[in-house]
Design an enzyme around this catalytic site. Structure first.
Site, PDB file in Angstrom:
ATOM      1  N   VAL A 117       0.503  12.564  -4.547  1.00 31.44           N
ATOM      2  CA  VAL A 117      -0.547  12.543  -3.526  1.00 31.44           C
ATOM      3  C   VAL A 117      -0.437  11.251  -2.741  1.00 31.44           C
ATOM      4  O   VAL A 117      -0.236  10.179  -3.315  1.00 31.44           O
ATOM      5  CB  VAL A 117      -1.950  12.675  -4.157  1.00 31.44           C
ATOM      6  CG1 VAL A 117      -3.035  12.433  -3.123  1.00 31.44           C
ATOM      7  CG2 VAL A 117      -2.128  14.058  -4.774  1.00 31.44           C
ATOM      8  N   CYS A 118      -0.579  11.361  -1.413  1.00 34.54           N
ATOM      9  CA  CYS A 118      -0.548  10.188  -0.541  1.00 34.54           C
ATOM     10  C   CYS A 118       0.780   9.448  -0.750  1.00 34.54           C
ATOM     11  O   CYS A 118       1.838  10.055  -0.791  1.00 34.54           O
ATOM     12  CB  CYS A 118      -1.769   9.322  -0.823  1.00 34.54           C
ATOM     13  SG  CYS A 118      -2.073   7.989   0.344  1.00 34.54           S
ATOM     14  N   ALA A 119       0.741   8.133  -0.907  1.00 35.99           N
ATOM     15  CA  ALA A 119       1.979   7.378  -1.104  1.00 35.99           C
ATOM     16  C   ALA A 119       2.620   7.660  -2.454  1.00 35.99           C
ATOM     17  O   ALA A 119       3.752   7.233  -2.695  1.00 35.99           O
ATOM     18  CB  ALA A 119       1.706   5.880  -0.965  1.00 35.99           C
ATOM     19  N   THR A 137       2.844  13.434   3.037  1.00 39.14           N
ATOM     20  CA  THR A 137       2.109  12.286   2.513  1.00 39.14           C
ATOM     21  C   THR A 137       0.974  12.013   3.498  1.00 39.14           C
ATOM     22  O   THR A 137       0.704  12.851   4.371  1.00 39.14           O
ATOM     23  CB  THR A 137       3.041  11.074   2.326  1.00 39.14           C
ATOM     24  OG1 THR A 137       2.291   9.986   1.754  1.00 39.14           O
ATOM     25  CG2 THR A 137       3.657  10.617   3.632  1.00 39.14           C
ATOM     26  N   SER A 166       0.934  16.093  -1.224  1.00 37.16           N
ATOM     27  CA  SER A 166      -0.235  16.302  -0.370  1.00 37.16           C
ATOM     28  C   SER A 166      -0.702  14.982   0.207  1.00 37.16           C
ATOM     29  O   SER A 166      -0.268  13.903  -0.211  1.00 37.16           O
ATOM     30  CB  SER A 166      -1.376  16.949  -1.167  1.00 37.16           C
ATOM     31  OG  SER A 166      -2.036  15.989  -1.973  1.00 37.16           O
TER      32      SER A 166
END
Length: 245
Positions: A117-119, A137, A166
């Site tokens: 998730v994200c970074a 991302t 995501s």
């Protein structure tokens, strides 16, 4: 050792989880709690799930924002065969931590499913786990995915074979429910979504660049510019290390 909550606090699902699932969530000093909380919530309330918070040791960890926890399972203790290995956003300097990258590369190579998730998606990439995979991302870092050999793809959740990535926060819940569907079947995932009453209704509707508009998005990118540049330098070094063309 795993996270064992009160056994009475499990979702009353009509379908059983037929075998014990091994789910590992990566934690470290400075990890972004909201990127883990979706998976910790969704899998943590299912029966027959061993949920591991994994780090080098069990020392106290200061997460972000203002969250203190401890790992339940060290790298050395982590089950060899994981059903899910998940990574949240972590500080840029830890994206070059050799011990962490070695753990993710080894255990991620065997895991049935990988998620970021994200970074955290970039951290999977830094471990060499996204070469040739479509991924996403958060919008601040989306253009850095090619440094890791990933194929940048727009979407709240992007699934490519056994890799799911995501954007932050709500994306983690969406990703987690997809994983439940893949591992336990769509009907059980539907029941899980209902029992949690997971039906987001954001009050302002500005939760993406498309919804927020160009001016507000530009201001966000400007505010985040120092972190974006720090991450870019990490990505450039990773690209050389991974021999990405």
């Amino acid at each position: 050792m795993s996270v064992h909550d009160d056994a009475s606090f499990t979702l009353p699902l009509s379908l059983p989880v037929e075998r014990t699932l091994q789910v590992a969530l990566f934690v470290c000093p400075g990890f972004f709690l909201p990127d883990n909380i979706g998976l910790q919530t969704v899998f943590g309330v299912l029966p027959n799930v061993d949920l591991h918070l994994v780090w080098k040791n069990r020392d106290e960890i200061a997460g972000v924002p203002r969250f203190t926890t401890r790992a339940t399972t060290t790298f050395a203790e982590c089950p060899k065969a994981l059903d899910v290995l998940h990574v949240p956003a972590i500080p840029p300097h830890l994206m070059e931590d050799r011990e962490s990258l070695a753990f993710l590369a080894e255990y991620g190579g065997r895991a049935a499913w990988l998620s970021g998730v994200c970074a955290g998606a970039l951290m999977l990439g830094a471990a060499g786990l996204l070469k040739g995979y479509r991924a996403t991302t958060n919008f601040h870092l989306h253009d850095q995915l090619p440094y890791y050999g990933a194929i940048p793809t727009q979407g709240n959740v992007v699934e490519d074979r056994n890799r799911l990535t995501s954007g932050p926060v709500s994306g983690g819940f969406d990703l987690a429910l997809r994983l439940v569907g893949r591992l336990c079947g769509d009907e059980l995932a539907r029941e899980c979504e209902l029992e949690m009453e997971y039906a987001p209704e954001p009050p302002y509707g500005t939760g993406s660049p498309e919804l927020a508009g160009p001016e507000r998005t530009a201001r966000s990118l400007q505010r985040m510019a120092p972190l974006i540049e720090e991450m870019r330098q990490v990505g450039l070094r990773a690209s050389r290390r991974l021999e990405i063309a």
